[in-house]
Motif scaffolding. Sequence first.
Motif, PDB file in Angstrom:
ATOM      1  N   ASN A  75       0.873  -1.167   0.000  1.00 37.00           N
ATOM      2  CA  ASN A  75       0.000   0.000   0.000  1.00 37.00           C
ATOM      3  C   ASN A  75       0.918   1.227   0.000  1.00 37.00           C
ATOM      4  O   ASN A  75       1.458   1.612   1.041  1.00 37.00           O
ATOM      5  N   VAL A  76       1.091   1.822  -1.171  1.00 44.91           N
ATOM      6  CA  VAL A  76       2.071   2.886  -1.358  1.00 44.91           C
ATOM      7  C   VAL A  76       1.369   4.179  -1.758  1.00 44.91           C
ATOM      8  O   VAL A  76       0.413   4.160  -2.541  1.00 44.91           O
ATOM      9  N   ASP A  77       1.871   5.277  -1.235  1.00 45.20           N
ATOM     10  CA  ASP A  77       1.345   6.596  -1.572  1.00 45.20           C
ATOM     11  C   ASP A  77       1.279   6.758  -3.094  1.00 45.20           C
ATOM     12  O   ASP A  77       2.265   6.541  -3.793  1.00 45.20           O
ATOM     13  N   ASP A  78       0.098   7.117  -3.585  1.00 48.54           N
ATOM     14  CA  ASP A  78      -0.111   7.226  -5.037  1.00 48.54           C
ATOM     15  C   ASP A  78       0.831   8.212  -5.709  1.00 48.54           C
ATOM     16  O   ASP A  78       1.216   8.009  -6.864  1.00 48.54           O
ATOM     17  N   GLY A  93      16.210 -10.474  -7.280  1.00 46.24           N
ATOM     18  CA  GLY A  93      15.159 -11.306  -6.717  1.00 46.24           C
ATOM     19  C   GLY A  93      13.759 -10.872  -7.101  1.00 46.24           C
ATOM     20  O   GLY A  93      12.800 -11.579  -6.820  1.00 46.24           O
ATOM     21  N   VAL A  94      13.625  -9.691  -7.725  1.00 45.89           N
ATOM     22  CA  VAL A  94      12.319  -9.208  -8.188  1.00 45.89           C
ATOM     23  C   VAL A  94      12.226  -9.488  -9.680  1.00 45.89           C
ATOM     24  O   VAL A  94      12.994  -8.949 -10.466  1.00 45.89           O
ATOM     25  N   SER A  95      11.302 -10.358 -10.071  1.00 49.25           N
ATOM     26  CA  SER A  95      11.177 -10.673 -11.497  1.00 49.25           C
ATOM     27  C   SER A  95      10.249  -9.706 -12.210  1.00 49.25           C
ATOM     28  O   SER A  95      10.424  -9.440 -13.390  1.00 49.25           O
ATOM     29  N   HIS A  96       9.258  -9.177 -11.508  1.00 52.25           N
ATOM     30  CA  HIS A  96       8.394  -8.169 -12.100  1.00 52.25           C
ATOM     31  C   HIS A  96       7.722  -7.360 -10.998  1.00 52.25           C
ATOM     32  O   HIS A  96       7.521  -7.832  -9.890  1.00 52.25           O
ATOM     33  N   CYS A  97       7.438  -6.117 -11.352  1.00 55.04           N
ATOM     34  CA  CYS A  97       6.858  -5.182 -10.402  1.00 55.04           C
ATOM     35  C   CYS A  97       5.902  -4.297 -11.177  1.00 55.04           C
ATOM     36  O   CYS A  97       6.243  -3.794 -12.243  1.00 55.04           O
ATOM     37  N   TYR A  98       4.690  -4.124 -10.659  1.00 52.17           N
ATOM     38  CA  TYR A  98       3.708  -3.331 -11.387  1.00 52.17           C
ATOM     39  C   TYR A  98       2.675  -2.735 -10.443  1.00 52.17           C
ATOM     40  O   TYR A  98       2.470  -3.199  -9.328  1.00 52.17           O
ATOM     41  N   ARG A  99       2.038  -1.687 -10.949  1.00 50.24           N
ATOM     42  CA  ARG A  99       0.990  -0.982 -10.205  1.00 50.24           C
ATOM     43  C   ARG A  99      -0.364  -1.582 -10.583  1.00 50.24           C
ATOM     44  O   ARG A  99      -0.605  -1.901 -11.737  1.00 50.24           O
ATOM     45  N   ARG A 100      -1.251  -1.684  -9.593  1.00 49.52           N
ATOM     46  CA  ARG A 100      -2.613  -2.160  -9.806  1.00 49.52           C
ATOM     47  C   ARG A 100      -3.554  -1.282  -8.990  1.00 49.52           C
ATOM     48  O   ARG A 100      -3.164  -0.742  -7.948  1.00 49.52           O
ATOM     49  N   PRO A 101      -4.810  -1.183  -9.409  1.00 49.50           N
ATOM     50  CA  PRO A 101      -5.759  -0.382  -8.617  1.00 49.50           C
ATOM     51  C   PRO A 101      -6.110  -1.066  -7.298  1.00 49.50           C
ATOM     52  O   PRO A 101      -6.167  -2.296  -7.223  1.00 49.50           O
ATOM     53  N   ARG A 102      -6.320  -0.253  -6.294  1.00 53.46           N
ATOM     54  CA  ARG A 102      -6.805  -0.768  -5.015  1.00 53.46           C
ATOM     55  C   ARG A 102      -8.265  -1.212  -5.187  1.00 53.46           C
ATOM     56  O   ARG A 102      -8.976  -0.700  -6.043  1.00 53.46           O
ATOM     57  N   LEU A 104     -10.807  -1.145  -2.487  1.00 54.88           N
ATOM     58  CA  LEU A 104     -11.200  -0.839  -1.116  1.00 54.88           C
ATOM     59  C   LEU A 104     -12.628  -1.282  -0.847  1.00 54.88           C
ATOM     60  O   LEU A 104     -13.428  -1.321  -1.771  1.00 54.88           O
ATOM     61  N   PRO A 105     -12.924  -1.665   0.369  1.00 57.43           N
ATOM     62  CA  PRO A 105     -12.076  -1.585   1.549  1.00 57.43           C
ATOM     63  C   PRO A 105     -11.227  -2.837   1.783  1.00 57.43           C
ATOM     64  O   PRO A 105     -10.305  -2.828   2.580  1.00 57.43           O
ATOM     65  N   ALA A 106     -11.506  -3.915   1.073  1.00 64.08           N
ATOM     66  CA  ALA A 106     -10.842  -5.196   1.357  1.00 64.08           C
ATOM     67  C   ALA A 106      -9.396  -5.261   0.870  1.00 64.08           C
ATOM     68  O   ALA A 106      -8.581  -5.977   1.454  1.00 64.08           O
ATOM     69  N   TRP A 107      -9.053  -4.545  -0.188  1.00 62.85           N
ATOM     70  CA  TRP A 107      -7.734  -4.694  -0.798  1.00 62.85           C
ATOM     71  C   TRP A 107      -7.078  -3.318  -0.971  1.00 62.85           C
ATOM     72  O   TRP A 107      -7.310  -2.632  -1.956  1.00 62.85           O
ATOM     73  N   PRO A 108      -6.234  -2.909  -0.010  1.00 64.04           N
ATOM     74  CA  PRO A 108      -5.648  -1.575  -0.054  1.00 64.04           C
ATOM     75  C   PRO A 108      -4.346  -1.481  -0.870  1.00 64.04           C
ATOM     76  O   PRO A 108      -3.749  -0.407  -0.955  1.00 64.04           O
ATOM     77  N   TYR A 109      -3.919  -2.563  -1.478  1.00 64.77           N
ATOM     78  CA  TYR A 109      -2.595  -2.621  -2.107  1.00 64.77           C
ATOM     79  C   TYR A 109      -2.624  -2.133  -3.551  1.00 64.77           C
ATOM     80  O   TYR A 109      -3.501  -2.490  -4.328  1.00 64.77           O
ATOM     81  N   ASN A 110      -1.618  -1.328  -3.910  1.00 63.04           N
ATOM     82  CA  ASN A 110      -1.540  -0.789  -5.268  1.00 63.04           C
ATOM     83  C   ASN A 110      -0.211  -1.073  -5.962  1.00 63.04           C
ATOM     84  O   ASN A 110      -0.022  -0.705  -7.110  1.00 63.04           O
ATOM     85  N   LEU A 111       0.722  -1.728  -5.285  1.00 59.37           N
ATOM     86  CA  LEU A 111       2.007  -2.069  -5.894  1.00 59.37           C
ATOM     87  C   LEU A 111       2.292  -3.535  -5.634  1.00 59.37           C
ATOM     88  O   LEU A 111       2.198  -3.999  -4.493  1.00 59.37           O
ATOM     89  N   PHE A 112       2.626  -4.261  -6.699  1.00 56.97           N
ATOM     90  CA  PHE A 112       2.887  -5.699  -6.607  1.00 56.97           C
ATOM     91  C   PHE A 112       4.327  -5.955  -7.061  1.00 56.97           C
ATOM     92  O   PHE A 112       4.754  -5.407  -8.077  1.00 56.97           O
TER      93      PHE A 112
END
Length: 160
Positions: A75-78, A93-102, A104-112
């Motif tokens: 959950n990272v500041d937009d 060790g990170v093979s991929h990293c991407y932004r996704r929409p939150r 809410l209220p169940a899923w507050p995460y926006n960075l994977f």
Amino acid sequence: MALDDFDRALIAATQGGLPLVPRPYDAVGERLGVSGQQVRERLKQMLETGLIRRIGAVPNHYRLGFTANGMSVWNVDDAQVDALGERIGQLPGVSHCYRRPRRLPAWPYNLFAMLHGRSRAEVEQQAAQVQQLLGAACTGHDILYSTAILKKTGLRLKEN
């Protein structure tokens, strides 16, 4: 975009992966009756036009000994997520990293960020590095560990 006969033959010859030989494009070209240079040029055109998105290796992390694979979610500041995501994507060790929409209220995460390690402890150490990099911009995270290997495939043509 219409595919010609050569495009279809090239996709069919490469959709299962490139041959594991020192000169894979030459091997594909030999199979198709053209030069390796012609194979490279056409694949380059396919990339440039967007017909294909990328050409890359798809490792089997389990066979390489990385059996603790976890999708870390943050959950990272937009206002900072894009810049921080770029930095996280460069970590070992990170093979991929991407932004996704939150969601809410169940899923507050926006960075994977997919983390790969030989043990869960190793993945958790990597997550601690990510947490340190994110600093105060992150207000929560979790790690979702893989329980199965999903078959990864590239471009496939439909059989007529």
